[in-house]
Write an enzyme that holds these catalytic residues in place. Structure first.
Site, PDB file in Angstrom:
ATOM      1  N   LYS A 123       0.839  -1.215   0.000  1.00 24.45           N
ATOM      2  CA  LYS A 123       0.000   0.000   0.000  1.00 24.45           C
ATOM      3  C   LYS A 123       0.864   1.251   0.000  1.00 24.45           C
ATOM      4  CE  LYS A 123      -1.896   1.565   4.048  1.00 24.45           C
ATOM      5  NZ  LYS A 123      -1.514   2.957   4.343  1.00 24.45           N
ATOM      6  N   ASN A 124       1.827   1.290   0.925  1.00 25.17           N
ATOM      7  CA  ASN A 124       2.578   2.536   1.092  1.00 25.17           C
ATOM      8  C   ASN A 124       3.640   2.754   0.015  1.00 25.17           C
ATOM      9  OD1 ASN A 124       0.968   3.154   3.209  1.00 25.17           O
ATOM     10  ND2 ASN A 124       2.435   2.610   4.808  1.00 25.17           N
ATOM     11  N   CYS A 129      -5.215  12.435  12.983  1.00 26.72           N
ATOM     12  CA  CYS A 129      -6.039  11.237  12.849  1.00 26.72           C
ATOM     13  C   CYS A 129      -5.955  10.465  14.153  1.00 26.72           C
ATOM     14  CB  CYS A 129      -5.636  10.401  11.643  1.00 26.72           C
ATOM     15  SG  CYS A 129      -4.131   9.483  11.863  1.00 26.72           S
ATOM     16  N   ARG A 137      -0.002  14.375  13.492  1.00 28.05           N
ATOM     17  CA  ARG A 137       0.507  14.196  12.136  1.00 28.05           C
ATOM     18  C   ARG A 137       0.597  15.491  11.321  1.00 28.05           C
ATOM     19  NH1 ARG A 137      -1.646   8.651   9.712  1.00 28.05           N
ATOM     20  NH2 ARG A 137       0.333   8.809   8.642  1.00 28.05           N
ATOM     21  N   ASP A 143       4.165   0.575  12.156  1.00 26.43           N
ATOM     22  CA  ASP A 143       3.012  -0.099  11.546  1.00 26.43           C
ATOM     23  C   ASP A 143       2.892  -1.562  11.958  1.00 26.43           C
ATOM     24  OD1 ASP A 143       2.326   2.251  10.314  1.00 26.43           O
ATOM     25  OD2 ASP A 143       3.151   1.716   8.363  1.00 26.43           O
TER      26      ASP A 143
HETATM   27  N1  EPU Z   1       6.202  14.678  11.230  1.00 29.45           N
HETATM   28  C1  EPU Z   1       6.361  16.006  11.540  1.00 29.45           C
HETATM   29  N2  EPU Z   1       6.235  16.918  10.535  1.00 29.45           N
HETATM   30  C2  EPU Z   1       5.964  16.589   9.256  1.00 29.45           C
HETATM   31  C3  EPU Z   1       5.798  15.221   8.949  1.00 29.45           C
HETATM   32  C4  EPU Z   1       5.918  14.288   9.961  1.00 29.45           C
HETATM   33  O1  EPU Z   1       6.615  16.353  12.680  1.00 29.45           O
HETATM   34  O2  EPU Z   1       5.864  17.472   8.404  1.00 29.45           O
HETATM   35  C5  EPU Z   1       6.342  13.647  12.281  1.00 29.45           C
HETATM   36  C6  EPU Z   1       5.048  12.874  12.529  1.00 29.45           C
HETATM   37  O3  EPU Z   1       4.189  13.554  13.415  1.00 29.45           O
HETATM   38  C7  EPU Z   1       5.570  11.576  13.090  1.00 29.45           C
HETATM   39  C8  EPU Z   1       6.882  11.373  12.357  1.00 29.45           C
HETATM   40  O4  EPU Z   1       7.221  12.653  11.810  1.00 29.45           O
HETATM   41  O5  EPU Z   1       5.835  11.743  14.454  1.00 29.45           O
HETATM   42  C9  EPU Z   1       6.866  10.364  11.248  1.00 29.45           C
HETATM   43  O6  EPU Z   1       5.738  10.554  10.417  1.00 29.45           O
HETATM   44  P1  EPU Z   1       5.807  10.348   8.853  1.00 29.45           P
HETATM   45  O7  EPU Z   1       5.648  11.680   8.187  1.00 29.45           O
HETATM   46  O8  EPU Z   1       6.983   9.542   8.495  1.00 29.45           O
HETATM   47  O9  EPU Z   1       4.483   9.520   8.562  1.00 29.45           O
HETATM   48  P2  EPU Z   1       3.659   9.557   7.226  1.00 29.45           P
HETATM   49  O10 EPU Z   1       4.569   9.822   6.088  1.00 29.45           O
HETATM   50  O11 EPU Z   1       2.464  10.419   7.387  1.00 29.45           O
HETATM   51  C10 EPU Z   1       3.943   7.017   6.606  1.00 29.45           C
HETATM   52  C11 EPU Z   1       3.047   5.848   6.376  1.00 29.45           C
HETATM   53  C12 EPU Z   1       2.404   5.438   7.698  1.00 29.45           C
HETATM   54  C13 EPU Z   1       3.529   5.055   8.649  1.00 29.45           C
HETATM   55  C14 EPU Z   1       4.500   6.226   8.815  1.00 29.45           C
HETATM   56  C15 EPU Z   1       5.695   5.908   9.668  1.00 29.45           C
HETATM   57  C16 EPU Z   1       2.324   6.187   4.096  1.00 29.45           C
HETATM   58  C17 EPU Z   1       1.242   6.521   3.144  1.00 29.45           C
HETATM   59  N3  EPU Z   1       2.025   6.221   5.393  1.00 29.45           N
HETATM   60  O12 EPU Z   1       3.129   8.062   7.133  1.00 29.45           O
HETATM   61  O13 EPU Z   1       1.599   4.291   7.434  1.00 29.45           O
HETATM   62  O14 EPU Z   1       3.003   4.717   9.907  1.00 29.45           O
HETATM   63  O15 EPU Z   1       4.977   6.648   7.527  1.00 29.45           O
HETATM   64  O16 EPU Z   1       6.405   4.839   9.155  1.00 29.45           O
HETATM   65  O17 EPU Z   1       3.428   5.852   3.677  1.00 29.45           O
HETATM   66  C18 EPU Z   1      -0.172   2.765   7.803  1.00 29.45           C
HETATM   67  O18 EPU Z   1       0.124   2.233   6.718  1.00 29.45           O
HETATM   68  O19 EPU Z   1      -0.975   2.252   8.613  1.00 29.45           O
HETATM   69  C19 EPU Z   1       0.442   4.051   8.145  1.00 29.45           C
HETATM   70  C20 EPU Z   1      -0.047   4.855   9.084  1.00 29.45           C
END
Ligand code: EPU
Length: 418
Positions: A22-23, A117, A122, A305
């Protein structure tokens, strides 16, 4: 709303095939906004999140065709819009992945700002800061991100935290920027590497993906390509735990153990056997596991995850284990539901302290997040008696035919349609 009903206690044995990730699918689909020509992706999973990204892309003018076996054709030659509206972004935060490519190609984007969420606040501040460094003007108004540029230019970007979708957004934007971009402290997840491979096949010049520093030399245009999606490492890990909690023996096909070292090693430490097979892996859980401590970390650390799923295994382990969640501030939604099934868990700040019990008992449960829902299904497989997991739409976002796959391994599991 549909429910999953499980009569627990069956040992899971047999073969199962993992679907495409998915990701990995979501960002490579978003990359179609950058290219001229028809892109072909194979092995795309049939998931609600994939349908949502298709809707977001169609809204922007990407033409999308599909055949029965998970092959999608995406053509973003003629973009018609630059907006990702609230009604779509609110159902899937990863819609933010269109921001970077839209700014780079259409020079403007109007994207609903994703809210928090169930698992945490996030924020997307690092996506926005990085795009500003590349020369985008950004304003937040009425719940929307308005971004525009006269043309992006390469820049040095340091990410305060290695955000996965943030790295992907910036890599896509920088692929069409003028000059060189260096992203430091970026995410090293296999899905980031996968996106870089797709972009390079389209003609981008990206090196270092899969490490914590990525270099991108911008090019003028990107063109069509063809690519097969990598296996979903979280789905594979979920089946490994299914073997652990049912003392089963599962041959997991289409699974890349190289992407799963942290998970496989923890399961081995707990006493399970995780063995390589030609086309994947085998997970054997023939005795009660022992407790291990776990801390979620960015890749190659233990994935957040998989935290909810391994917690189920630990609820049944011999001894006390501590699971620390360091990525998301509220990712213990499953704890109170697992306690209703007889688990002994105490949460202190970002740690769950789990005292292993001999067995769980089935109960009606629900969760408001995808991986938490998967953990409740795992708990139901191990529990004595009947478990009913409601709010199944969370599972449908990220697991393809989960109940059919588990039933083929011998689980007594069925979906009850609303
Ligand atoms: N963060 C910030 N600022 C930002 C972006 C992120 O502070 O601008 C922080 C977040 O709050 C968090 C950390 O950085 O504490 C990591 O978050 P990240 O941005 O890496 O998460 P994401 O990109 O929104 C993806 C996956 C998630 C997975 C996370 C962590 C996708 C579509 N989603 O989310 O997948 O948990 O990385 O590995 O790739 C899932 O599949 O169930 C899922 C939630």
């Amino acid at each position: 709303m549909d429910k999953i009903v499980i009569e627990g206690g069956e040992r899971l044995v047999g073969e199962v095939t993992v679907s495409g990730s998915k990701n990995a699918t979501l960002p490579i689909f978003a990359s179609s906004l950058l290219a001229e020509g028809e892109i072909r992706f194979h092995g795309v999973p049939d998931l609600r999140d994939v349908k949502t990204i298709c809707q977001v892309l169609k809204n922007l003018g990407v033409k999308i065709g599909q055949d029965q076996r998970g092959t999608y054709l995406l053509d973003g030659t003629q973009l018609l819009g630059h907006e990702a509206p609230y009604n779509l972004v609110k159902t899937m935060r990863a819609s933010i992945l269109v921001l970077g490519p839209l700014v780079a190609r259409a020079k403007r984007a109007f994207i609903s700002l994703p809210g928090g969420c169930a698992i945490g606040a996030r924020p997307v501040n690092l996506h926005l800061k990085g795009l500003q460094k590349l020369g985008a003007e950004i304003q937040l108004r009425h719940g929307y991100i308005e971004a525009k540029t006269k043309g992006l230019r390469g820049a040095n970007i340091y990410l305060d935290v290695p955000t996965v979708t943030g790295t992907e957004n910036l890599m896509m934007a920088a692929a069409l920027a003028k000059g060189e971009t260096v992203i430091e402290n970026c995410a090293a997840e296999p899905e980031v590497l996968e996106l870089a491979k797709v972009l390079n096949k389209m003609g981008a010049k990206i090196s270092g993906a899969g490490s914590n520093i990525i270099r991108i030399r911008g090019v003028k245009r990107l063109t069509a390509t063809e690519h097969s999606v990598i296996p979903d490492r979280i789905e594979a890990g979920t089946f490994m735990i299914a073997a652990g909690v049912t003392k089963g023996n599962i041959h997991i096909r289409n699974c890349n153990l190289d992407h799963m070292e942290a998970v496989a090693n923890k399961l081995r430490e707990a006493g399970m056997e995780i063995l390589p097979e030609d086309d994947g892996a085998r997970a054997i859980g023939n005795k009660r596991v022992k407790s291990v401590d776990i801390k979620t970390l960015p890749y190659p650390g233990f994935p957040t995850d998989m935290q909810a799923q391994i917690m189920v295994l630990m609820t049944l382990a011999k001894g006390l284990s501590v699971i620390s969640e360091t990525i998301f501030e509220n990712r213990f939604i499953h704890v109170s539901e697992l306690k209703r099934m007889g688990a002994d868990i105490k949460v202190e700040r970002n740690s769950a302290i789990i005292n292993g019990v001999k067995g769980l008992s089935g109960a009606p449960v629900m969760a408001t997040d995808l991986r938490a829902s998967a953990s409740l299904v795992l708990a139901g497989l191990a529990a004595e008696g009947k478990t009913e997991v409601s709010r199944v739409y969370h599972l449908d976002r990220g697991y393809e035919k989960l109940e059919e796959k588990l039933a083929s391994l011998g689980a007594h599991i069925r979906r009850v349609k609303a």
